[in-house]
Design a protein around this motif. Structure first.
Motif, short mmCIF file in Angstrom:
data_model
loop_
_atom_site.label_atom_id
_atom_site.label_comp_id
_atom_site.label_asym_id
_atom_site.label_seq_id
_atom_site.Cartn_x
_atom_site.Cartn_y
_atom_site.Cartn_z
N ALA A 1 -2.63 47.20 -27.08
CA ALA A 1 -1.24 47.04 -26.64
C ALA A 1 -1.15 47.26 -25.13
CB ALA A 1 -0.34 48.04 -27.36
N ARG A 2 -0.13 46.67 -24.54
CA ARG A 2 0.11 46.89 -23.11
C ARG A 2 1.59 46.99 -22.84
NH1 ARG A 2 -1.46 40.77 -21.32
NH2 ARG A 2 -3.49 41.38 -22.05
N GLY A 3 1.93 47.84 -21.88
CA GLY A 3 3.30 47.94 -21.41
C GLY A 3 4.28 48.63 -22.35
N LEU A 4 3.80 49.38 -23.32
CA LEU A 4 4.70 50.07 -24.25
C LEU A 4 4.85 51.54 -23.85
CD1 LEU A 4 3.51 48.63 -27.67
CD2 LEU A 4 5.43 47.89 -26.25
N THR A 5 6.03 52.09 -24.12
CA THR A 5 6.32 53.48 -23.83
C THR A 5 6.67 54.19 -25.12
OG1 THR A 5 7.24 52.82 -21.70
CG2 THR A 5 7.80 55.03 -22.49
N LEU A 6 6.09 55.36 -25.32
CA LEU A 6 6.35 56.16 -26.52
C LEU A 6 7.70 56.84 -26.37
CD1 LEU A 6 5.05 57.09 -29.19
CD2 LEU A 6 4.06 59.00 -27.94
N ARG A 7 8.57 56.69 -27.39
CA ARG A 7 9.91 57.28 -27.38
C ARG A 7 10.20 57.92 -28.73
NH1 ARG A 7 11.21 57.62 -22.23
NH2 ARG A 7 11.34 55.62 -21.22
N HIS A 8 11.12 58.85 -28.78
CA HIS A 8 11.61 59.60 -29.95
C HIS A 8 10.58 59.67 -31.07
CE1 HIS A 8 12.72 56.58 -33.05
NE2 HIS A 8 12.97 55.79 -32.03
N VAL A 9 9.56 60.42 -30.84
CA VAL A 9 8.43 60.50 -31.75
C VAL A 9 8.68 61.46 -32.90
CG1 VAL A 9 5.98 61.09 -31.90
CG2 VAL A 9 6.87 60.00 -29.86
N SER A 10 8.30 61.03 -34.09
CA SER A 10 8.19 61.93 -35.23
C SER A 10 6.77 62.48 -35.11
CB SER A 10 8.39 61.15 -36.53
OG SER A 10 8.19 62.00 -37.63
N SER A 11 6.65 63.65 -34.54
CA SER A 11 5.32 64.14 -34.16
C SER A 11 4.72 65.07 -35.20
CB SER A 11 5.39 64.84 -32.81
OG SER A 11 6.26 65.93 -32.89
N ALA A 12 3.44 65.26 -35.04
CA ALA A 12 2.66 66.17 -35.86
C ALA A 12 1.85 67.03 -34.89
CB ALA A 12 1.78 65.39 -36.82
N CYS A 13 0.72 67.55 -35.34
CA CYS A 13 -0.01 68.50 -34.50
C CYS A 13 -0.56 67.88 -33.22
CB CYS A 13 -1.13 69.17 -35.29
SG CYS A 13 -2.45 68.07 -35.85
N CYS A 14 -0.99 66.62 -33.25
CA CYS A 14 -1.59 66.07 -32.02
C CYS A 14 -1.33 64.58 -31.85
CB CYS A 14 -3.08 66.38 -31.97
SG CYS A 14 -4.03 65.78 -33.36
N GLY A 15 -0.26 64.08 -32.41
CA GLY A 15 0.05 62.66 -32.22
C GLY A 15 1.32 62.26 -32.92
N ALA A 16 1.59 60.97 -32.92
CA ALA A 16 2.80 60.42 -33.51
C ALA A 16 2.56 60.05 -34.98
CB ALA A 16 3.23 59.17 -32.75
N THR A 17 3.62 60.13 -35.76
CA THR A 17 3.57 59.66 -37.15
C THR A 17 4.59 58.53 -37.30
OG1 THR A 17 5.31 61.01 -38.16
CG2 THR A 17 3.13 62.04 -37.89
N PRO A 18 4.46 57.71 -38.34
CA PRO A 18 5.41 56.62 -38.56
C PRO A 18 6.67 57.07 -39.30
CG PRO A 18 3.64 56.48 -40.16
CD PRO A 18 3.29 57.61 -39.22
N ASP A 19 6.79 58.34 -39.59
CA ASP A 19 7.88 58.84 -40.43
C ASP A 19 9.27 58.62 -39.85
OD1 ASP A 19 5.71 59.69 -41.88
OD2 ASP A 19 6.08 61.82 -41.57
N GLY A 20 9.40 58.60 -38.55
CA GLY A 20 10.71 58.47 -37.91
C GLY A 20 11.07 57.05 -37.52
N GLY A 21 10.24 56.09 -37.85
CA GLY A 21 10.54 54.70 -37.52
C GLY A 21 9.91 54.27 -36.20
N MET A 22 10.41 53.16 -35.67
CA MET A 22 9.82 52.61 -34.44
C MET A 22 9.90 53.62 -33.31
SD MET A 22 10.58 48.55 -34.30
CE MET A 22 12.35 48.58 -34.48
N ASN A 23 8.76 53.75 -32.60
CA ASN A 23 8.67 54.75 -31.53
C ASN A 23 8.04 54.19 -30.26
OD1 ASN A 23 5.94 54.64 -32.24
ND2 ASN A 23 6.01 56.54 -33.40
#
Length: 189
Positions: free
Chosen positions: A133-155
């Motif tokens: 991927a290129r040019g994407l920014t991580l936003r409103h993350v449903s986070s866990a111990c060391c990264g993002a999860t898909p639980d909160g939807g598009m991030n």
């Protein structure tokens, strides 16, 4: 962390490119049937040229509990490829009486009341290696111990401000980026 919108997958079909043959990449990407994905809102390229796999591969085995440093697992999809997710993926997660995976390539998950959860998220996501991927920014993350999860939807947000993808990057989950079939388009490089 230890927890074990129905879209048309046709959105991944390429549209004719306005480029002339002389503008085509010299690496043969167009000849191989490769496509690149662009934001449907602003047309900005979000990936390099990618070639379609027949199905989403099983993630490689990764003993995240023995890792020297926290971080994502190895990517499910090889670099330079994509696959279409045929099962529901991501938010919303809804309670069910039947135990099973919350979503593809993920273990079980329960809510705070101990009820099993399953995804009622979209089908037809385009699954890629996050490193493609290129040019994407991580936003409103449903986070866990060391990264993002898909639980909160598009991030993942495009530079134009449109949410276009869901990153899954926690150490104990598959390392995948799910481009939303309703928010991206495939074009010939």
């Amino acid at each position: 962390m230890r927890d074990e919108q129905d879209q048309n997958p046709g959105g991944a079909e390429p549209e004719p490119s306005p480029r002339r043959a002389a503008d085509a990449p010299a690496d043969g990407a167009a000849a191989s049937g490769a496509v690149l994905f662009v934001c449907a809102a602003c047309e900005v390229p979000l990936t390099q040229p990618l070639t379609r796999l027949p199905a989403v591969p099983q993630p490689p085995f990764y003993a995240w509990w023995d890792a020297d440093e926290p971080g994502p697992s190895p990517a499910t999809v090889p670099s330079g490829c994509y696959a279409i997710e045929t099962e529901p993926y991501g938010a919303p997660l809804v309670a069910t009486g039947i135990p099973g995976p919350a979503m593809p390539r993920r273990g079980t998950k329960t809510d705070r009341h101990g009820q099993w959860l399953v995804s009622h998220g979209p089908r037809g996501n385009i699954v890629i290696n996050p490193d493609d991927a290129r040019g994407l920014t991580l936003r409103h993350v449903s986070s866990a111990c060391c990264g993002a999860t898909p639980d909160g939807g598009m991030n993942q947000m495009c530079a134009c401000g449109t949410f276009v993808a869901t990153l899954c990057s926690d150490c104990c989950l598959p390392y995948e980026l799910h481009l939303s079939a309703g928010h991206v388009r495939a074009v010939q490089p």
